[in-house]
Design an enzyme around this catalytic site. Sequence first.
Site, PDB file in Angstrom:
ATOM      1  N   ASP A 118       0.802  -1.222   0.000  1.00 17.05           N
ATOM      2  CA  ASP A 118       0.000   0.000   0.000  1.00 17.05           C
ATOM      3  C   ASP A 118       0.839   1.277   0.000  1.00 17.05           C
ATOM      4  OD1 ASP A 118      -2.513  -1.092  -0.271  1.00 17.05           O
ATOM      5  OD2 ASP A 118      -2.690  -1.518   1.876  1.00 17.05           O
TER       6      ASP A 118
ATOM      7  N   ASP B 186      -7.569  -4.630  -3.883  1.00 18.03           N
ATOM      8  CA  ASP B 186      -7.246  -3.244  -3.515  1.00 18.03           C
ATOM      9  C   ASP B 186      -5.978  -2.741  -4.215  1.00 18.03           C
ATOM     10  OD1 ASP B 186      -8.370  -5.014  -1.644  1.00 18.03           O
ATOM     11  OD2 ASP B 186      -8.182  -3.601  -0.005  1.00 18.03           O
TER      12      ASP B 186
END
Length: 384
Positions: free
Chosen positions: A102, A164
């Site tokens: 991320d 994601d």
Amino acid sequence: MFYENYIEKNKAWIDETFEKLDKKLARVAVKSRDKIPYTTVDGVHNDQSQDNKIFGWTNGFWGGLMWIMYEQTGNEEYKKTALRSEELMDKAFYDVQRFHHDVGFMWHILSGANYRLTGDTAARNRNLLAAMTLASRYKENGGYIRAWNGTWFGRNNDGWTIIDCMMNIPQLFWASKELGDDRFAQIAMAHADMAMRDHVREDGSMNHIVVHDVETGEMIESLGGQGYGVGSTWSRGEAWGLYGFVLAYMHTGEERYLDTAKKIAHYFIANVADNDYLPLVDFRAPEEPVLYDSTAGVIAACGLIDIAKNVPEHEQKLYISAAIKILKATEEKFCNWEENEDSILQMGTEMYTKGIHMPIIYGDYFFAEAISKLKGSEFNPWLK
Ligand code: GLY
């Protein structure tokens, strides 16, 4: 022209909503300048800038939100807070072993946005460093970017991917362009192709987590992840995929990514249309309990707006009208414009079993990004 006419018809609402955003955020930007907020406690932003919390995947959203507001208004107070946020985040670079996939979420909309708006080369360097660690997570066997580090609910997660991550790969496309080196974009495209194959189901719904054989790269199974369970459809995962694939199209011009974004969009729209345009946490879960996730709606709205801008005129209505219906329903039911609450979007949900109906910083970020797109901003923080 259809798109522009449709925006014109909704202009009064768009302008009024942006004014409310600006009125609230101009004050909170100063009040929360030395924090990296995730949520609010008794109406006050919490702070993720201390200790291990600095590695949290959501830490780029506050500064990113400030850059969106600065780009729209030119108000220097937003810029000061965005810069402060980036400075606070520097602590994370002293322990890069703690980085995860991320880093795209964390730095591309923060340092990447700073560089694109101001030309600051230190910000460019931060985003490049983050991109290099992201690229280093690439698994040749299977052609994907590994998700987290360590374990998830007691299981080793080597070989796992999550949908994601489609929102992390814009950072790689950007790095390729900056360095004139297509290795980063090749990794991003390999990952997007894996996600098309292993995460997107035939009907446009999505596997949140996919477990791959670490030797062969073959998909072994999918896991329920943050949704209701195996085979269900976690709505925020659906939104990440929707927006992530249209961004992959905008970066590469590859039609297969736009087609995939449209397929996911059709599934998303069909599910929210049936529920007053407010997304439930999971589109394939029992009727009770009724759990919403406002953040899924605003993320999807950003993707729907970009799909509308990239399809022929006669296809635009489906996407732009759904985006505006989601945003209007969200504004009416889930936004808090009061001064005694630092957050705006309420009723976000972390996952089906935990963190239900709370403000989460990325809700505010994507709501502002969507309204700023509708205002006509050409600055897309996820692009190069
Ligand atoms: N990327 C994790 C989440 O959406 O909750």
